[in-house]
Design a protein around this motif. Structure first.
Motif, PDB file in Angstrom:
ATOM      1  N   THR A   1      -2.447   8.094   1.673  1.00 38.16           N
ATOM      2  CA  THR A   1      -3.458   8.984   2.638  1.00 38.16           C
ATOM      3  C   THR A   1      -5.090   9.159   2.439  1.00 38.16           C
ATOM      4  O   THR A   1      -4.985   8.380   0.687  1.00 38.16           O
ATOM      5  N   GLN A   2      -5.837   9.278   3.426  1.00 38.27           N
ATOM      6  CA  GLN A   2      -6.437   8.885   2.154  1.00 38.27           C
ATOM      7  C   GLN A   2      -7.918   9.710   1.207  1.00 38.27           C
ATOM      8  O   GLN A   2      -8.339   9.890  -0.061  1.00 38.27           O
ATOM      9  N   ASP A   3      -6.873  11.130   1.279  1.00 41.43           N
ATOM     10  CA  ASP A   3      -7.428  12.714   0.445  1.00 41.43           C
ATOM     11  C   ASP A   3      -6.652  12.169  -0.963  1.00 41.43           C
ATOM     12  O   ASP A   3      -6.507  13.456  -1.409  1.00 41.43           O
TER      13      ASP A   3
ATOM     14  N   ASP B   1       0.601  -1.270  -0.474  1.00 40.98           N
ATOM     15  CA  ASP B   1       0.382  -0.156   0.375  1.00 40.98           C
ATOM     16  C   ASP B   1       0.985   0.950  -0.202  1.00 40.98           C
ATOM     17  O   ASP B   1       0.037   2.497   0.162  1.00 40.98           O
TER      18      ASP B   1
END
Length: 251
Positions: A152-154, A93
């Motif tokens: 990161t999610q964003d 990831d």
């Protein structure tokens, strides 16, 4: 007539204490990398066991010891072990980017943290920001800093957890220096993952080898360099495959 390529001048350092084998001394032969044919010179020297540091190529030339052995992994034939496959899955990831060789404070802080954990009191422990910038940016050949960041999610840049200064040679990738978060509890084995990522990158680029530098026979801290098979070492008759496990059993 003027020769198209000037033969490099080589120099030898004075002996100094070996950082890997107690009681031994080390000596290096080196030459400058400059001029219009630097890439070709660096490639040629890399094939005979030289390593690059800024604009200098060097290799051990010790008087009473031959423990330092140049090693390289055959990228296309590499098959990860079950442990290595787990390591790849654990870190797949990570966001990996090959950046231009430009030093950043974020990289330097990670390097300092790595040195304090893995090499306290070593030769690089006193490296300041300018020294690090010189190491990264003073490259006369095609180089990258390959960064490894947490996702990161964003989609913004995540935390830097690993980096490697890497040269692209004509026949492979040469890992000049790698460092990582050695205290990351959830990502044990980051250093090994960085090596395997380079092997996969070389294979994808059609480059046959990943040069790992010197394996020091008898130094526990260098044993990790021979965990990747098949692997070749440089000897008097050139590069040849070897089984480091069998060699270690004979000692």
């Amino acid at each position: 007539m003027t020769a198209p390529v000037r033969f490099p001048r080589f120099f030898v350092t004075n002996p100094s204490p070996c950082p890997y084998l107690p009681g031994k001394s080390e000596r290096k032969v080196f030459t400058e990398l400059n001029g219009p044919h630097t890439e070709e010179l660096n490639d040629a020297l890399g094939r005979i066991g030289f390593r690059r540091s800024q604009n200098v190529a060097y290799r051990p030339s010790c008087l009473d010891c031959k423990a330092c052995v140049s090693v390289r992994v055959l990228a296309d034939e590499f098959r990860p072990s079950s442990t290595q496959r787990k390591l790849i899955r654990r870190n797949q990831d990570l966001v990996v980017e090959a950046c231009e060789p430009w030093a950043t404070d974020e990289q330097y802080q990670l390097l300092q943290k790595y040195l304090a954990k893995r090499h306290p009191g070593g030769g690089m422990a006193e490296m300041d920001e300018m020294d690090y910038s010189d190491m990264v940016e003073q490259s006369p050949v095609k180089s990258f800093v390959i960064e490894y960041r947490e996702p990161t999610q964003d989609g913004s840049k995540g935390r830097l957890v690993g980096a490697c200064l890497t040269d692209q040679q004509g026949d492979g990738l040469s890992m000049i220096y790698s460092f990582f978060d050695a205290e990351h509890g959830e990502r044990a084995g980051l250093g090994n993952y960085i090596i395997m990522d380079h092997i996969m990158r070389a294979r994808k680029a059609g480059l046959p080898y990943v040069y790992l530098g010197y394996w020091v026979d008898g130094s526990p801290q260098m044993e990790y360099k021979v965990r990747y098979r098949p692997i070749e070492r440089l000897g008097p008759d050139g590069w040849s495959r070897f089984d480091p496990t069998a060699l270690l059993k004979l000692q």
